[in-house]
Design a protein around this motif. Structure first.
Motif, PDB file in Angstrom:
ATOM      1  N   TYR A  12       0.743  -1.230   0.041  1.00  0.00           N
ATOM      2  CA  TYR A  12      -0.020   0.063   0.112  1.00  0.00           C
ATOM      3  C   TYR A  12       0.616   1.327   0.159  1.00  0.00           C
ATOM      4  O   TYR A  12       1.907   1.319   0.421  1.00  0.00           O
ATOM      5  CB  TYR A  12      -0.911  -0.348   1.114  1.00  0.00           C
ATOM      6  CG  TYR A  12      -0.637   0.222   2.267  1.00  0.00           C
ATOM      7  CD1 TYR A  12      -0.192   1.319   3.125  1.00  0.00           C
ATOM      8  CD2 TYR A  12       0.000  -0.896   3.280  1.00  0.00           C
ATOM      9  CE1 TYR A  12       0.432   1.522   4.404  1.00  0.00           C
ATOM     10  CE2 TYR A  12       0.640  -0.741   4.482  1.00  0.00           C
ATOM     11  CZ  TYR A  12       0.667   0.442   5.095  1.00  0.00           C
ATOM     12  OH  TYR A  12       1.291   0.497   6.150  1.00  0.00           O
ATOM     13  N   ASP A  13       0.382   2.077  -0.663  1.00  0.00           N
ATOM     14  CA  ASP A  13       1.037   3.680  -0.233  1.00  0.00           C
ATOM     15  C   ASP A  13       0.054   4.341   0.364  1.00  0.00           C
ATOM     16  O   ASP A  13      -1.151   4.484  -0.048  1.00  0.00           O
ATOM     17  CB  ASP A  13       0.983   4.229  -1.962  1.00  0.00           C
ATOM     18  CG  ASP A  13       2.176   3.451  -2.946  1.00  0.00           C
ATOM     19  OD1 ASP A  13       3.271   3.357  -2.142  1.00  0.00           O
ATOM     20  OD2 ASP A  13       1.923   3.165  -4.063  1.00  0.00           O
ATOM     21  N   PHE A  14       0.611   5.182   1.098  1.00  0.00           N
ATOM     22  CA  PHE A  14      -0.345   6.098   1.978  1.00  0.00           C
ATOM     23  C   PHE A  14       0.420   7.472   2.028  1.00  0.00           C
ATOM     24  O   PHE A  14       1.584   7.488   2.415  1.00  0.00           O
ATOM     25  CB  PHE A  14      -0.436   5.543   3.502  1.00  0.00           C
ATOM     26  CG  PHE A  14      -1.274   6.330   4.219  1.00  0.00           C
ATOM     27  CD1 PHE A  14      -2.629   6.324   4.082  1.00  0.00           C
ATOM     28  CD2 PHE A  14      -0.546   6.816   5.387  1.00  0.00           C
ATOM     29  CE1 PHE A  14      -3.250   7.098   5.261  1.00  0.00           C
ATOM     30  CE2 PHE A  14      -1.405   7.486   6.183  1.00  0.00           C
ATOM     31  CZ  PHE A  14      -2.902   7.645   6.189  1.00  0.00           C
ATOM     32  N   LEU A  15      -0.432   8.481   1.899  1.00  0.00           N
ATOM     33  CA  LEU A  15       0.208   9.822   1.868  1.00  0.00           C
ATOM     34  C   LEU A  15      -0.444  10.594   2.881  1.00  0.00           C
ATOM     35  O   LEU A  15      -1.664  10.656   2.922  1.00  0.00           O
ATOM     36  CB  LEU A  15      -0.093  10.587   0.226  1.00  0.00           C
ATOM     37  CG  LEU A  15       0.429  12.101   0.056  1.00  0.00           C
ATOM     38  CD1 LEU A  15       1.884  12.199   0.402  1.00  0.00           C
ATOM     39  CD2 LEU A  15      -0.099  12.602  -1.075  1.00  0.00           C
ATOM     40  N   SER A  43      10.984  -3.202   5.366  1.00  0.00           N
ATOM     41  CA  SER A  43      10.955  -1.725   5.804  1.00  0.00           C
ATOM     42  C   SER A  43      10.249  -1.057   4.890  1.00  0.00           C
ATOM     43  O   SER A  43      10.263  -1.083   3.717  1.00  0.00           O
ATOM     44  CB  SER A  43      12.404  -1.437   5.701  1.00  0.00           C
ATOM     45  OG  SER A  43      12.476  -0.079   6.075  1.00  0.00           O
ATOM     46  N   PRO A  44       9.399  -0.002   5.540  1.00  0.00           N
ATOM     47  CA  PRO A  44       8.704   0.807   4.374  1.00  0.00           C
ATOM     48  C   PRO A  44       9.612   1.812   3.956  1.00  0.00           C
ATOM     49  O   PRO A  44      10.825   2.253   4.126  1.00  0.00           O
ATOM     50  CB  PRO A  44       7.706   1.687   5.583  1.00  0.00           C
ATOM     51  CG  PRO A  44       8.501   1.600   6.752  1.00  0.00           C
ATOM     52  CD  PRO A  44       9.472   0.329   6.786  1.00  0.00           C
ATOM     53  N   VAL A  45       9.068   2.387   2.617  1.00  0.00           N
ATOM     54  CA  VAL A  45       9.861   3.294   1.902  1.00  0.00           C
ATOM     55  C   VAL A  45       9.170   4.771   2.585  1.00  0.00           C
ATOM     56  O   VAL A  45       7.928   4.959   2.026  1.00  0.00           O
ATOM     57  CB  VAL A  45       9.480   3.196   0.565  1.00  0.00           C
ATOM     58  CG1 VAL A  45      10.413   4.256  -0.365  1.00  0.00           C
ATOM     59  CG2 VAL A  45      10.137   1.876   0.045  1.00  0.00           C
ATOM     60  N   ILE A  46       9.590   5.376   3.032  1.00  0.00           N
ATOM     61  CA  ILE A  46       9.378   6.810   3.427  1.00  0.00           C
ATOM     62  C   ILE A  46      10.159   7.952   2.477  1.00  0.00           C
ATOM     63  O   ILE A  46      11.188   7.915   2.343  1.00  0.00           O
ATOM     64  CB  ILE A  46       9.623   7.155   4.863  1.00  0.00           C
ATOM     65  CG1 ILE A  46       8.976   6.034   5.791  1.00  0.00           C
ATOM     66  CG2 ILE A  46       8.843   8.475   5.363  1.00  0.00           C
ATOM     67  CD1 ILE A  46       7.513   5.525   5.737  1.00  0.00           C
ATOM     68  N   GLU A  47       9.313   8.778   1.875  1.00  0.00           N
ATOM     69  CA  GLU A  47       9.656  10.042   1.084  1.00  0.00           C
ATOM     70  C   GLU A  47       8.870  10.963   1.063  1.00  0.00           C
ATOM     71  O   GLU A  47       7.811  10.849   1.436  1.00  0.00           O
ATOM     72  CB  GLU A  47      10.033   9.134  -0.478  1.00  0.00           C
ATOM     73  CG  GLU A  47       8.775   8.378  -0.977  1.00  0.00           C
ATOM     74  CD  GLU A  47       8.901   7.723  -2.351  1.00  0.00           C
ATOM     75  OE1 GLU A  47       7.898   7.752  -3.040  1.00  0.00           O
ATOM     76  OE2 GLU A  47      10.191   7.396  -2.344  1.00  0.00           O
ATOM     77  N   PHE A  48       9.449  12.007   0.596  1.00  0.00           N
ATOM     78  CA  PHE A  48       8.614  13.306   0.417  1.00  0.00           C
ATOM     79  C   PHE A  48       7.565  13.066  -0.641  1.00  0.00           C
ATOM     80  O   PHE A  48       7.659  11.955  -1.546  1.00  0.00           O
ATOM     81  CB  PHE A  48       9.468  14.560   0.052  1.00  0.00           C
ATOM     82  CG  PHE A  48      10.411  14.833   1.163  1.00  0.00           C
ATOM     83  CD1 PHE A  48       9.941  15.622   2.327  1.00  0.00           C
ATOM     84  CD2 PHE A  48      11.685  14.785   1.191  1.00  0.00           C
ATOM     85  CE1 PHE A  48      10.757  16.020   3.230  1.00  0.00           C
ATOM     86  CE2 PHE A  48      12.409  15.084   2.065  1.00  0.00           C
ATOM     87  CZ  PHE A  48      11.946  15.649   3.487  1.00  0.00           C
ATOM     88  N   ASP A  49       6.330  13.823  -0.452  1.00  0.00           N
ATOM     89  CA  ASP A  49       5.367  13.681  -1.975  1.00  0.00           C
ATOM     90  C   ASP A  49       6.080  13.889  -2.995  1.00  0.00           C
ATOM     91  O   ASP A  49       5.292  13.412  -4.107  1.00  0.00           O
ATOM     92  CB  ASP A  49       4.490  14.634  -1.233  1.00  0.00           C
ATOM     93  CG  ASP A  49       4.557  16.222  -1.476  1.00  0.00           C
ATOM     94  OD1 ASP A  49       5.762  16.536  -1.682  1.00  0.00           O
ATOM     95  OD2 ASP A  49       3.804  16.844  -1.418  1.00  0.00           O
ATOM     96  N   ASP A  50       6.992  14.503  -3.332  1.00  0.00           N
ATOM     97  CA  ASP A  50       7.564  14.530  -4.910  1.00  0.00           C
ATOM     98  C   ASP A  50       8.506  13.335  -5.103  1.00  0.00           C
ATOM     99  O   ASP A  50       8.980  13.236  -6.209  1.00  0.00           O
ATOM    100  CB  ASP A  50       8.373  15.808  -5.062  1.00  0.00           C
ATOM    101  CG  ASP A  50       9.632  16.072  -3.991  1.00  0.00           C
ATOM    102  OD1 ASP A  50      10.042  15.162  -3.344  1.00  0.00           O
ATOM    103  OD2 ASP A  50      10.332  17.115  -4.203  1.00  0.00           O
ATOM    104  N   GLY A  51       8.566  12.533  -4.107  1.00  0.00           N
ATOM    105  CA  GLY A  51       9.610  11.276  -4.331  1.00  0.00           C
ATOM    106  C   GLY A  51      10.803  11.278  -4.015  1.00  0.00           C
ATOM    107  O   GLY A  51      11.594  10.386  -4.098  1.00  0.00           O
ATOM    108  N   ALA A  52      11.064  12.353  -3.440  1.00  0.00           N
ATOM    109  CA  ALA A  52      12.512  12.645  -2.901  1.00  0.00           C
ATOM    110  C   ALA A  52      12.773  11.918  -1.869  1.00  0.00           C
ATOM    111  O   ALA A  52      12.032  11.838  -0.874  1.00  0.00           O
ATOM    112  CB  ALA A  52      12.847  14.017  -2.719  1.00  0.00           C
TER     113      ALA A  52
END
Length: 110
Positions: A12-15, A43-52
């Motif tokens: 899942y992707d959650f913003l 491990s989750p992938v945590i990034e900024f909303d722009d993908g950075a």
């Protein structure tokens, strides 16, 4: 978004904002998911909303502040702990008791 994986699991992707004032609270809280991995799942992938990606200095600073205010639970047989993840961060220490029972309830309120 929630997608089923070929092995029957889910991805899942959650913003959501990283820091906010949760319901029934009066100060800013943030999630410690950036410290992954947990010990029982990928491990989750945590990034900024722009993908950075998050810069390492930011992760390091958050970890240092978190360690300063961490309180250990001195577990004894039969202990139970209830955690409101909107108000208290739970730890990321190794889980040594593989026979423990974990009951988990999650919801999302708009």
């Amino acid at each position: 978004t929630i997608d089923e994986t070929p092995d029957g699991g889910i991805h899942y992707d959650f913003l959501v904002g990283a820091a906010r004032i949760p319901r029934a609270a009066d100060r800013v809280a943030w999630a410690n998911s950036i410290f992954g991995p947990s010990y029982n799942y990928e491990s989750p992938v945590i990034e900024f909303d722009d993908g950075a990606q998050l810069p390492q200095w930011l992760i390091d600073e958050c970890a240092e502040v978190t360690e300063r205010v961490t309180e250990e639970v001195r577990w004894q047989d039969g202990d139970v702990v209830l955690i409101d993840n909107t108000r208290v961060m739970h730890g990321r220490r190794p889980i040594l008791d593989t026979d423990r029972l974990v009951l988990n309830a999650q919801s999302f309120v708009r």
